[in-house]
Scaffold this motif. Structure first.
Motif, PDB file in Angstrom:
ATOM      1  N   LEU A  53       0.835  -1.190   0.000  1.00  6.68           N
ATOM      2  CA  LEU A  53       0.000   0.000   0.000  1.00  6.68           C
ATOM      3  C   LEU A  53       0.876   1.248   0.000  1.00  6.68           C
ATOM      4  O   LEU A  53       1.889   1.307   0.689  1.00  6.68           O
ATOM      5  N   ASP A  54       0.480   2.236  -0.788  1.00  9.16           N
ATOM      6  CA  ASP A  54       1.171   3.521  -0.810  1.00  9.16           C
ATOM      7  C   ASP A  54       0.132   4.629  -0.795  1.00  9.16           C
ATOM      8  O   ASP A  54      -1.010   4.431  -1.187  1.00  9.16           O
ATOM      9  N   PHE A  55       0.543   5.800  -0.334  1.00  7.29           N
ATOM     10  CA  PHE A  55      -0.329   6.962  -0.259  1.00  7.29           C
ATOM     11  C   PHE A  55       0.170   8.050  -1.195  1.00  7.29           C
ATOM     12  O   PHE A  55       1.370   8.211  -1.385  1.00  7.29           O
ATOM     13  N   PHE A  56      -0.733   8.814  -1.752  1.00  7.22           N
ATOM     14  CA  PHE A  56      -0.402   9.953  -2.594  1.00  7.22           C
ATOM     15  C   PHE A  56       0.507  10.909  -1.815  1.00  7.22           C
ATOM     16  O   PHE A  56       0.225  11.252  -0.681  1.00  7.22           O
ATOM     17  N   ASP A  57       1.601  11.328  -2.445  1.00  9.50           N
ATOM     18  CA  ASP A  57       2.563  12.221  -1.798  1.00  9.50           C
ATOM     19  C   ASP A  57       2.639  13.538  -2.561  1.00  9.50           C
ATOM     20  O   ASP A  57       3.279  13.624  -3.603  1.00  9.50           O
ATOM     21  N   ARG A  58       1.982  14.555  -2.046  1.00 11.53           N
ATOM     22  CA  ARG A  58       1.974  15.879  -2.697  1.00 11.53           C
ATOM     23  C   ARG A  58       3.364  16.501  -2.790  1.00 11.53           C
ATOM     24  O   ARG A  58       3.638  17.304  -3.650  1.00 11.53           O
ATOM     25  N   ASN A  59       4.227  16.129  -1.865  1.00  9.87           N
ATOM     26  CA  ASN A  59       5.546  16.754  -1.785  1.00  9.87           C
ATOM     27  C   ASN A  59       6.531  16.226  -2.812  1.00  9.87           C
ATOM     28  O   ASN A  59       7.586  16.818  -3.020  1.00  9.87           O
ATOM     29  N   ASN A  60       6.208  15.107  -3.445  1.00 11.36           N
ATOM     30  CA  ASN A  60       7.104  14.537  -4.440  1.00 11.36           C
ATOM     31  C   ASN A  60       6.566  14.874  -5.832  1.00 11.36           C
ATOM     32  O   ASN A  60       5.713  14.171  -6.357  1.00 11.36           O
ATOM     33  N   VAL A 123     -13.704   7.693 -15.797  1.00  9.24           N
ATOM     34  CA  VAL A 123     -14.808   6.748 -15.933  1.00  9.24           C
ATOM     35  C   VAL A 123     -15.404   6.411 -14.568  1.00  9.24           C
ATOM     36  O   VAL A 123     -16.606   6.459 -14.383  1.00  9.24           O
ATOM     37  N   ASN A 124     -14.554   6.081 -13.612  1.00  7.02           N
ATOM     38  CA  ASN A 124     -15.094   5.753 -12.288  1.00  7.02           C
ATOM     39  C   ASN A 124     -14.139   6.061 -11.137  1.00  7.02           C
ATOM     40  O   ASN A 124     -14.262   5.498 -10.069  1.00  7.02           O
ATOM     41  N   GLY A 125     -13.179   6.925 -11.358  1.00  4.03           N
ATOM     42  CA  GLY A 125     -12.345   7.385 -10.258  1.00  4.03           C
ATOM     43  C   GLY A 125     -11.154   6.513  -9.927  1.00  4.03           C
ATOM     44  O   GLY A 125     -10.403   6.823  -9.015  1.00  4.03           O
ATOM     45  N   GLY A 126     -10.965   5.432 -10.637  1.00  7.16           N
ATOM     46  CA  GLY A 126      -9.816   4.585 -10.351  1.00  7.16           C
ATOM     47  C   GLY A 126      -9.392   3.800 -11.569  1.00  7.16           C
ATOM     48  O   GLY A 126     -10.098   3.769 -12.572  1.00  7.16           O
ATOM     49  N   TYR A 127      -8.250   3.197 -11.487  1.00  7.30           N
ATOM     50  CA  TYR A 127      -7.757   2.393 -12.590  1.00  7.30           C
ATOM     51  C   TYR A 127      -6.821   1.326 -12.067  1.00  7.30           C
ATOM     52  O   TYR A 127      -6.344   1.379 -10.936  1.00  7.30           O
ATOM     53  N   MET A 128      -6.585   0.327 -12.908  1.00  3.73           N
ATOM     54  CA  MET A 128      -5.740  -0.804 -12.555  1.00  3.73           C
ATOM     55  C   MET A 128      -4.567  -0.855 -13.513  1.00  3.73           C
ATOM     56  O   MET A 128      -4.680  -0.424 -14.664  1.00  3.73           O
ATOM     57  N   LEU A 129      -3.445  -1.395 -13.051  1.00  5.48           N
ATOM     58  CA  LEU A 129      -2.295  -1.589 -13.918  1.00  5.48           C
ATOM     59  C   LEU A 129      -1.748  -2.995 -13.733  1.00  5.48           C
ATOM     60  O   LEU A 129      -1.815  -3.552 -12.640  1.00  5.48           O
ATOM     61  N   GLY A 138      -1.751  -3.597  -9.839  1.00  5.54           N
ATOM     62  CA  GLY A 138      -2.037  -2.553  -8.873  1.00  5.54           C
ATOM     63  C   GLY A 138      -3.363  -1.891  -9.149  1.00  5.54           C
ATOM     64  O   GLY A 138      -3.912  -1.985 -10.247  1.00  5.54           O
ATOM     65  N   ILE A 139      -3.876  -1.226  -8.129  1.00  6.29           N
ATOM     66  CA  ILE A 139      -5.119  -0.466  -8.244  1.00  6.29           C
ATOM     67  C   ILE A 139      -4.852   0.905  -7.633  1.00  6.29           C
ATOM     68  O   ILE A 139      -4.310   0.992  -6.525  1.00  6.29           O
ATOM     69  N   ILE A 140      -5.203   1.934  -8.361  1.00  4.28           N
ATOM     70  CA  ILE A 140      -5.121   3.280  -7.801  1.00  4.28           C
ATOM     71  C   ILE A 140      -6.550   3.750  -7.581  1.00  4.28           C
ATOM     72  O   ILE A 140      -7.366   3.767  -8.501  1.00  4.28           O
ATOM     73  N   MET A 146      -2.703   3.626  -3.511  1.00  2.00           N
ATOM     74  CA  MET A 146      -2.229   2.668  -4.499  1.00  2.00           C
ATOM     75  C   MET A 146      -2.024   1.334  -3.806  1.00  2.00           C
ATOM     76  O   MET A 146      -1.209   1.203  -2.894  1.00  2.00           O
ATOM     77  N   LEU A 147      -2.814   0.350  -4.229  1.00  5.21           N
ATOM     78  CA  LEU A 147      -2.663  -1.022  -3.745  1.00  5.21           C
ATOM     79  C   LEU A 147      -1.909  -1.794  -4.814  1.00  5.21           C
ATOM     80  O   LEU A 147      -2.229  -1.681  -5.996  1.00  5.21           O
ATOM     81  N   VAL A 148      -0.939  -2.581  -4.404  1.00  4.06           N
ATOM     82  CA  VAL A 148      -0.221  -3.433  -5.340  1.00  4.06           C
ATOM     83  C   VAL A 148      -0.208  -4.842  -4.784  1.00  4.06           C
ATOM     84  O   VAL A 148       0.093  -5.045  -3.605  1.00  4.06           O
ATOM     85  N   PHE A 149      -0.564  -5.796  -5.617  1.00  2.00           N
ATOM     86  CA  PHE A 149      -0.513  -7.204  -5.275  1.00  2.00           C
ATOM     87  C   PHE A 149       0.650  -7.781  -6.077  1.00  2.00           C
ATOM     88  O   PHE A 149       0.598  -7.800  -7.304  1.00  2.00           O
TER      89      PHE A 149
END
Length: 185
Positions: A53-60, A123-129, A138-140, A146-149
């Protein structure tokens, strides 16, 4: 199929759609099934995976998700990332659009900004890669999580720290958001 072109002229991913040939499309659908991203009752997931799991980082400004930066660095330039809107098993990204709403990109950090400002995100606020070598998907969600399996065998010390972020969820997220996030896992 939609009776009008769905790709806007201003879509930042415009040139990445419609690139998969029949063989690549079949391989991609197998990849979706393997990871369980398409709900098929006859398919059992047989992948030992780890949830990161990761979080959006405004500072980067360079890359808002350091996890995305790390997984791009483990990929070769000849590999690809495939992007689709988050799906609920209905395959609407495939069946409803021509060309299918599958973006094929190089594993470059800059791509993340293009995806987040594309129609796919709207389309619905998220996407997968998915990576073309089947190591992870992953899913954002809503641009903030950001979830990554990832297959356990590819987990290294650089990625291990992202398993710790689940503790931050337990400690800091309100119960409604936590329930929503975990339901997408």
């Amino acid at each position: 199929m939609k009776d009008k072109p769905w790709i806007e002229e201003s879509d930042s991913l415009r040139n990445t759609y419609g690139l998969l040939n029949k063989s690549e499309l079949d391989n991609f659908l197998n990849l979706l099934r393997k990871w369980g991203a398409i709900n098929k009752s006859s398919i059992e997931m047989d992948i030992e995976k780890v949830e990161l799991l990761d979080f959006f980082d405004r500072n980067n400004e360079y890359c808002h998700f350091s996890l995305f930066e790390k997984i791009c660095s483990m990929m070769a330039n000849s590999e690809h990332l495939y992007w689709i809107p988050t799906c609920d098993g209905e395959q609407s990204f495939l069946d409803d659009y021509d060309p299918p709403m599958i973006a094929k990109t190089m594993p470059k950090i800059e791509v993340l900004k293009n995806v987040s400002s594309s129609f796919m995100q709207l389309v619905n606020g998220g996407y997968m890669l998915f990576d073309s070598e089947e190591r992870f998907f992953g899913i954002i969600i809503d641009g903030y999580y950001m979830l990554v399996f990832i297959k356990k065998e590819f987990l290294d010390s650089e990625l291990l720290k992202f398993t710790e972020n689940w503790k931050h969820i337990d400690e800091n997220l309100d119960s409604i958001l936590k329930k929503d996030l975990l339901s997408r896992v």
